[in-house]
Design an enzyme around this catalytic site. Structure first.
Site, PDB file in Angstrom:
ATOM      1  N   HIS A 313      -5.290   6.199  -2.811  1.00  0.00           N
ATOM      2  CA  HIS A 313      -6.386   5.595  -2.038  1.00  0.00           C
ATOM      3  C   HIS A 313      -6.655   4.203  -2.575  1.00  0.00           C
ATOM      4  O   HIS A 313      -6.549   3.965  -3.778  1.00  0.00           O
ATOM      5  CB  HIS A 313      -7.663   6.454  -2.171  1.00  0.00           C
ATOM      6  CG  HIS A 313      -8.659   6.160  -1.100  1.00  0.00           C
ATOM      7  ND1 HIS A 313      -9.552   5.127  -1.192  1.00  0.00           N
ATOM      8  CD2 HIS A 313      -8.874   6.759   0.090  1.00  0.00           C
ATOM      9  CE1 HIS A 313     -10.296   5.109  -0.087  1.00  0.00           C
ATOM     10  NE2 HIS A 313      -9.912   6.081   0.697  1.00  0.00           N
ATOM     11  N   ASP A 371      -7.202  13.417   3.414  1.00  0.00           N
ATOM     12  CA  ASP A 371      -6.184  13.902   4.366  1.00  0.00           C
ATOM     13  C   ASP A 371      -5.309  15.003   3.808  1.00  0.00           C
ATOM     14  O   ASP A 371      -4.504  15.579   4.534  1.00  0.00           O
ATOM     15  CB  ASP A 371      -5.300  12.720   4.801  1.00  0.00           C
ATOM     16  CG  ASP A 371      -6.110  11.726   5.622  1.00  0.00           C
ATOM     17  OD1 ASP A 371      -6.110  10.533   5.293  1.00  0.00           O
ATOM     18  OD2 ASP A 371      -6.792  12.180   6.558  1.00  0.00           O
TER      19      ASP A 371
HETATM   20  C1  SDX Z   1      -7.568   7.231   4.560  1.00  0.00           C
HETATM   21  O1  SDX Z   1      -9.765   3.052   3.073  1.00  0.00           O
HETATM   22  C2  SDX Z   1     -10.306   4.224   3.325  1.00  0.00           C
HETATM   23  O2  SDX Z   1     -11.410   4.500   2.946  1.00  0.00           O
HETATM   24  C3  SDX Z   1      -9.426   5.164   4.150  1.00  0.00           C
HETATM   25  C4  SDX Z   1      -9.960   6.593   4.308  1.00  0.00           C
HETATM   26  C5  SDX Z   1     -11.208   6.626   5.176  1.00  0.00           C
HETATM   27  O3  SDX Z   1     -11.928   7.614   5.072  1.00  0.00           O
HETATM   28  O4  SDX Z   1     -11.371   5.715   6.022  1.00  0.00           O
HETATM   29  O5  SDX Z   1     -10.235   7.159   3.043  1.00  0.00           O
HETATM   30  C6  SDX Z   1      -8.938   7.480   5.026  1.00  0.00           C
HETATM   31  O6  SDX Z   1      -6.884   6.439   5.146  1.00  0.00           O
HETATM   32  C7  SDX Z   1      -7.088   7.906   3.288  1.00  0.00           C
HETATM   33  C8  SDX Z   1      -5.683   7.415   2.848  1.00  0.00           C
HETATM   34  C9  SDX Z   1      -4.671   8.176   3.677  1.00  0.00           C
HETATM   35  N1  SDX Z   1      -3.302   7.606   3.460  1.00  0.00           N
HETATM   36  C10 SDX Z   1      -2.387   8.347   2.829  1.00  0.00           C
HETATM   37  O7  SDX Z   1      -2.593   9.434   2.299  1.00  0.00           O
HETATM   38  C11 SDX Z   1      -0.992   7.724   2.868  1.00  0.00           C
HETATM   39  C12 SDX Z   1      -0.393   7.795   1.475  1.00  0.00           C
HETATM   40  N2  SDX Z   1      -1.133   6.889   0.618  1.00  0.00           N
HETATM   41  C13 SDX Z   1      -0.610   5.552   0.405  1.00  0.00           C
HETATM   42  O8  SDX Z   1       0.015   5.006   1.538  1.00  0.00           O
HETATM   43  C14 SDX Z   1      -1.597   4.649  -0.353  1.00  0.00           C
HETATM   44  O9  SDX Z   1      -2.076   5.379  -1.390  1.00  0.00           O
HETATM   45  C15 SDX Z   1      -2.743   4.007   0.380  1.00  0.00           C
HETATM   46  C16 SDX Z   1      -2.293   3.246   1.585  1.00  0.00           C
HETATM   47  C17 SDX Z   1      -3.724   5.033   0.784  1.00  0.00           C
HETATM   48  C18 SDX Z   1      -3.407   3.030  -0.599  1.00  0.00           C
HETATM   49  O10 SDX Z   1      -2.479   2.054  -0.864  1.00  0.00           O
HETATM   50  P1  SDX Z   1      -2.837   0.804  -1.826  1.00  0.00           P
HETATM   51  O11 SDX Z   1      -4.234   0.805  -2.270  1.00  0.00           O
HETATM   52  O12 SDX Z   1      -2.337  -0.411  -1.155  1.00  0.00           O
HETATM   53  O13 SDX Z   1      -2.062   1.171  -3.099  1.00  0.00           O
HETATM   54  P2  SDX Z   1      -0.605   0.763  -3.365  1.00  0.00           P
HETATM   55  O14 SDX Z   1       0.225   1.043  -2.141  1.00  0.00           O
HETATM   56  O15 SDX Z   1      -0.606  -0.605  -3.938  1.00  0.00           O
HETATM   57  O16 SDX Z   1      -0.176   1.841  -4.467  1.00  0.00           O
HETATM   58  C19 SDX Z   1      -0.295   1.585  -5.836  1.00  0.00           C
HETATM   59  C20 SDX Z   1       0.954   2.233  -6.428  1.00  0.00           C
HETATM   60  C21 SDX Z   1       2.235   1.705  -5.810  1.00  0.00           C
HETATM   61  O17 SDX Z   1       3.252   1.886  -6.806  1.00  0.00           O
HETATM   62  P3  SDX Z   1       3.577   0.592  -7.796  1.00  0.00           P
HETATM   63  O18 SDX Z   1       3.843  -0.582  -6.882  1.00  0.00           O
HETATM   64  O19 SDX Z   1       2.349   0.408  -8.648  1.00  0.00           O
HETATM   65  O20 SDX Z   1       4.781   1.035  -8.574  1.00  0.00           O
HETATM   66  O21 SDX Z   1       0.934   3.657  -6.141  1.00  0.00           O
HETATM   67  C22 SDX Z   1       2.061   3.982  -5.323  1.00  0.00           C
HETATM   68  C23 SDX Z   1       2.543   2.691  -4.690  1.00  0.00           C
HETATM   69  O22 SDX Z   1       3.940   2.786  -4.414  1.00  0.00           O
HETATM   70  N3  SDX Z   1       1.528   4.921  -4.317  1.00  0.00           N
HETATM   71  C24 SDX Z   1       2.132   6.047  -3.949  1.00  0.00           C
HETATM   72  C25 SDX Z   1       1.279   6.642  -3.018  1.00  0.00           C
HETATM   73  N4  SDX Z   1       0.206   5.868  -2.837  1.00  0.00           N
HETATM   74  C26 SDX Z   1       0.374   4.791  -3.648  1.00  0.00           C
HETATM   75  N5  SDX Z   1       3.323   6.586  -4.333  1.00  0.00           N
HETATM   76  C27 SDX Z   1       3.618   7.769  -3.751  1.00  0.00           C
HETATM   77  N6  SDX Z   1       2.829   8.430  -2.842  1.00  0.00           N
HETATM   78  C28 SDX Z   1       1.672   7.875  -2.461  1.00  0.00           C
HETATM   79  N7  SDX Z   1       0.916   8.507  -1.568  1.00  0.00           N
END
Ligand code: SDX
Length: 436
Positions: A313, A371
């Site tokens: 998140h 989710d």
């Molecule tokens: C919702 O914003 C809100 O409040 C949204 C929400 C709401 O109520 O409105 O809470 C609802 O959208 C919840 C989120 C649902 N999405 C997912 O579950 C999809 C999977 N999650 C990721 O896509 C991600 O965690 C995000 C998009 C939710 C957040 O992404 P960020 O903040 O841009 O974080 P990031 O992508 O920079 O991740 C940081 C690191 C990265 O690795 P490094 O570059 O540091 O090596 O964590 C890794 C990412 O690759 N990472 C994951 C991951 N989420 C982040 N690796 C594997 N699986 C994941 N799910």
């Protein structure tokens, strides 16, 4: 907001004059550096794609402490609201800033109930879609189309118009989502039954048919109501920011909410519950819990592009409090339906356990979000996977509307118009075709 004693000074190594910027404090959470005059004073913009360090507005609606894993709607912890209140009380709280007393709740519920039907013409929009259209494609169209029926109340600058539009949207979203579902399964639409609760009415419109009586299961009704409460608002997430930016042009509330529906559809946002359930079903097909290790290796190998959907998140760097409550609801519903041994729930619990002990996830502070479990409980209730995000949109509509109305009600608001760092070609002349 309150002017802080400290100021921020921006100085430049090339000797340009430094700039003093005011710092403001909210009631809780990070202070903000006010950069509104930065461009006028320095000729420079700030740069923050993805808005990792940007407060786009001030708001009194929802507060999230990502480090603590805390979520407050108008100051009330989500745990208390999900346990002691229902969705109608939560809607009243988000829209008007206070929890209603019994009389206030009855009046608000009556107002919503009076608007649950949609114009009969709405069904003809559905006929244009293929029967296998994704419900979010249908919802994006239907919600925008609502603005065609309410020319008498689409002036967003008129407080009465804002209020009646809020009530209409909250009241009609369940009817529209149920119609989108019935259309895809080829069953007749069920009209709302106003003696039922908000959640009970939704279940009735989803699962009843004209052929036999349908009795709402109170455990499922309570679970559905809690799912709505847990998804109702969440600060300045992508879809809420979309609604604010769209509404800032003065467009009508139905069009602004339709923009929020479109944004929520994305798998990185509200579409994650559908993606998470599909991920669990894929792992199940691969062999279930015995294949979790193999799957996790793929997730940790960035080149695979595989993410653990429902995890991570932008704000929560701790357990999403909604995920804990959703897991509880999951257990209640599965027990009620005799599905305690649901393989997908066991698989999700196993995935969570492994992830929370794995350095890759621990280092990146990746925890289950709202989710992760919501898909399992909705699937157990009988809701088809493609409809999960439409239900998220149904629940989030009150938050979108509350945030939109807060923005429009702020005399300081302006149309949102971000700038850019231009990296394209500088001015050049067009050569005649023969010379290109
Ligand atoms: C919702 O914003 C809100 O409040 C949204 C929400 C709401 O109520 O409105 O809470 C609802 O959208 C919840 C989120 C649902 N999405 C997912 O579950 C999809 C999977 N999650 C990721 O896509 C991600 O965690 C995000 C998009 C939710 C957040 O992404 P960020 O903040 O841009 O974080 P990031 O992508 O920079 O991740 C940081 C690191 C990265 O690795 P490094 O570059 O540091 O090596 O964590 C890794 C990412 O690759 N990472 C994951 C991951 N989420 C982040 N690796 C594997 N699986 C994941 N799910």
């Amino acid at each position: 907001m309150k002017l802080a004693d400290t100021k921020a000074t921006l100085s430049f190594s090339n000797g340009s004059p430094s700039v003093e910027l005011p710092v403001y404090q909210g009631s809780v959470g990070p202070d903000v550096v006010d950069i509104r005059k930065l461009y006028a004073q320095t000729g420079m913009f700030t740069y923050d794609p993805g808005f990792l360090s940007t407060a786009a507005c001030q708001s009194a609606i929802t507060y999230i402490d990502g480090d603590k894993g805390e979520l407050l709607y108008r100051g009330y912890p989500i745990e208390q609201l999900a346990t002691n209140c229902d969705f109608m009380e939560t809607c009243h709280l988000l829209l008007y800033g206070n929890l209603p007393n019994a009389a206030g709740k009855a009046e608000f519920t009556r107002r919503v109930t009076q608007h649950t039907m949609v114009n009969e013409q709405m069904q003809f929009f559905l006929r244009g879609f293929r029967r296998d259209a994704h419900p979010m494609a249908i919802m994006t169209g239907l919600v925008g189309a609502l603005s065609a029926f309410y020319h008498d109340s689409t002036d967003i600058t008129n407080p009465e118009h804002r209020d009646i539009s809020a009530i209409r949207l909250i009241a009609k979203m369940p009817t529209l989502v149920a119609m989108a579902y019935k259309y895809t399964v080829g069953q007749p639409y069920m009209y709302p039954k106003n003696e039922l609760s908000y959640a009970g009415n939704f279940l009735h419109m989803m699962f009843a048919t004209p052929c036999e009586p349908y009795v709402v299961n109170p455990v499922i009704e309570r679970a559905m109501d809690r799912i709505f409460t847990l998804h109702a608002d969440h600060e300045q997430n992508a879809s809420t920011s979309t609604v604010r930016l769209c509404g800032s042009s003065g467009t009508n509330p139905f069009a602004a909410i339709a923009a929020g529906v479109a944004c929520l559809w994305g798998p990185a946002h509200g579409g994650a519950n559908e993606a998470c359930l599909n991920m669990l079903e894929d792992i199940q097909k691969m062999g279930g819990i015995s294949k979790v290790g193999e799957f996790m290796e793929k997730v940790k190998d960035k080149s695979s592009g595989v993410k653990l959907m429902g995890f991570g998140h932008r704000v929560y760097k701790n357990y999403d409090p909604r995920a804990k409550l959703m897991q509880e609801t999951c257990k209640e519903v599965l027990a009620e339906l005799g599905l305690e041994n649901d393989p997908l729930f066991k698989l999700a619990m196993a995935l969570e356990k492994i992830a929370l002990e794995d350095d890759y996830f621990v280092q990146r502070k990746l925890y289950p979000n709202v989710d992760f479990y919501s898909g399992i409980v909705q699937r157990a209730i009988g809701i088809p996977v493609p409809l999960f995000t439409a239900i998220f949109a149904l629940a989030r509509t009150v938050g979108w509307i509350a945030q939109l109305n807060e923005m429009i009600g702020d005399p300081e608001y302006k149309i949102g118009r971000p700038r850019q760092l231009f990296t394209g070609s500088v001015k050049r002349d067009v050569a005649p075709l023969a010379q290109r």
